[in-house]
Design a protein around this motif. Structure first.
Motif, short mmCIF file in Angstrom:
data_model
loop_
_atom_site.label_atom_id
_atom_site.label_comp_id
_atom_site.label_asym_id
_atom_site.label_seq_id
_atom_site.Cartn_x
_atom_site.Cartn_y
_atom_site.Cartn_z
N SER A 242 0.82 -1.20 0.00
CA SER A 242 0.00 0.00 0.00
C SER A 242 0.86 1.26 0.00
O SER A 242 1.93 1.29 0.61
N ASN B 119 -0.77 4.08 0.86
CA ASN B 119 -1.60 4.92 1.71
C ASN B 119 -0.83 5.27 2.99
O ASN B 119 -0.64 4.43 3.86
N THR C 241 -8.67 -2.10 2.36
CA THR C 241 -8.14 -1.30 1.25
C THR C 241 -7.34 -2.15 0.26
O THR C 241 -6.94 -1.66 -0.79
N LEU C 242 -7.09 -3.43 0.60
CA LEU C 242 -6.21 -4.27 -0.21
C LEU C 242 -6.98 -5.09 -1.23
O LEU C 242 -8.16 -5.38 -1.07
#
Length: 355
Positions: free
Chosen positions: A167, A169, A194-195
């Motif tokens: 990520s 983020n 989020t993955l």
């Protein structure tokens, strides 16, 4: 195989929530299973215990008799008929089940046991420690805390190392992954959401290793200390000792004795049909009960201009019928078995037959 894999991931997700304190107890917990307890105690603690539920819950309990993976929260002593505990319960009420069961853990108050998605019960570490005699309790807590600190730190380090690989983020990559964060469970859930699937698989692998290591090491420590708790748990299961009466809330702490039981057999049912708003499905419960006797712990209304047929009320008055119902419930609530050839046994059998 796909179905099995899905089940394992489901259990794993639930397990790590309990381990980190986000699974319902609000505290870090350990699982109790028949395999673990049999390894420690060699011979199981068995007792007659009571479970409060509603008609729907009773049906589920009846259908899962004898299954090793299904554990229940039970009480050593039946609630008094008409008590707040019998009629409001903790989550459900209206039916009291009498069971013969193996006891996995017990406390002199509510030990806040919580089931995971597989049916096993988790108990908070402080509650486990309180079942041990003084010196053993302190040594157990100290050793377990030290071991868990190492396991939690390794888990946090693995997450911190994995995050930047999958990520960009910064909110997650650069934030605090410390194992003692109160919001670590929520943080992990939000990050995993989020993955992509492939990256989630890597995350699940880290979580799976954490769960496996934690349970193996925790069980090793439990095996070392829990042999010293058997006598105390047997006393609680038998309903002996001050403060162990589960019939009403305790005067001091406002709690009641709670036990974790499995491999149970239902041997009696007391049903308060006037609590019908707590559950439905009478036919399903009766079908699941089979030969298990059902005692109706309520009086039926008179059929007149005010009451309708099949309306039930609490047996709170002094009419002969209500006195008989309360006497029958007291017989149902006995810890010892009632021989059918005794006058008490014949009276209870007669009342159960009416159901």
């Amino acid at each position: 195989m796909p179905a099995r894999h899905a089940y394992e991931v489901q259990w794993m997700n639930s397990a790590w929530w309990h381990i980190l304190g986000g699974g319902g107890t609000g505290k870090r917990s350990v699982p109790f299973t028949t395999t673990l307890i049999n390894k420690i105690w060699k011979t199981p603690i068995t007792a007659t215990v009571f479970h409060i539920t509603d008609v729907e819950g009773a049906t589920h309990v009846l259908q899962n008799q004898g299954k090793k993976g299904v554990a229940l929260s039970v009480m050593a002593i039946a609630p008094q008929l008409g008590s707040n505990l019998a009629e409001n319960g903790i989550w459900r009420a209206g039916v009291v089940l009498k069971l013969k069961a193996n006891i996995l853990m017990a406390g002199m108050s509510d030990i806040m046991s919580v089931p995971d998605q597989s049916g096993r019960r988790w108990v908070g570490i402080p509650e486990v420690a309180r079942t041990l005699p003084g010196d053993y309790s302190r040594e157990f807590s100290k050793e377990l805390e030290a071991k868990q600190k190492t396991i939690y730190q390794d888990f946090a380090d693995a997450l911190r190392e994995y995050a930047p690989k999958v990520s960009s983020n910064k909110k997650f990559v650069e934030s605090d992954w410390s194992y003692d964060r109160r919001d670590l469970v929520l943080k992990i859930v939000n990050f995993r959401d989020t993955l992509m699937n492939a990256e989630k698989a890597g995350m699940n692998k880290i979580i799976g290793k954490f769960v496996k290591t934690h349970i193996e090491e925790t069980n090793r420590i439990l095996e070392k200390y829990l042999m010293h708790s058997k006598e105390r748990i047997q006393q609680i299961a038998d309903g002996r000792g001050a403060g162990l009466d589960g019939t009403e809330v305790q005067r001091s702490g406002g709690n009641y004795s709670e036990l974790v039981a499995n491999q149970y057999k239902v041997i009696g049912i007391a049903w308060m049909p006037y609590m019908a708003e707590w559950g439905a499905g009478e036919d399903k419960m009766r079908a699941a009960a089979g030969d298990v006797p059902i005692f109706i712990a309520a009086r039926k209304s008179a059929e007149d201009s005010v009451h309708v047929k099949n309306t039930w009320f609490a047996a709170t008055g002094k009419t002969p019928e209500e006195v008989q119902i309360r006497a029958g419930y007291r017989m149902f609530a006995r810890k010892s078995e009632i021989p059918w050839w005794t006058s008490a046994g014949k009276q209870l059998a007669k009342m159960q037959k009416k159901a």
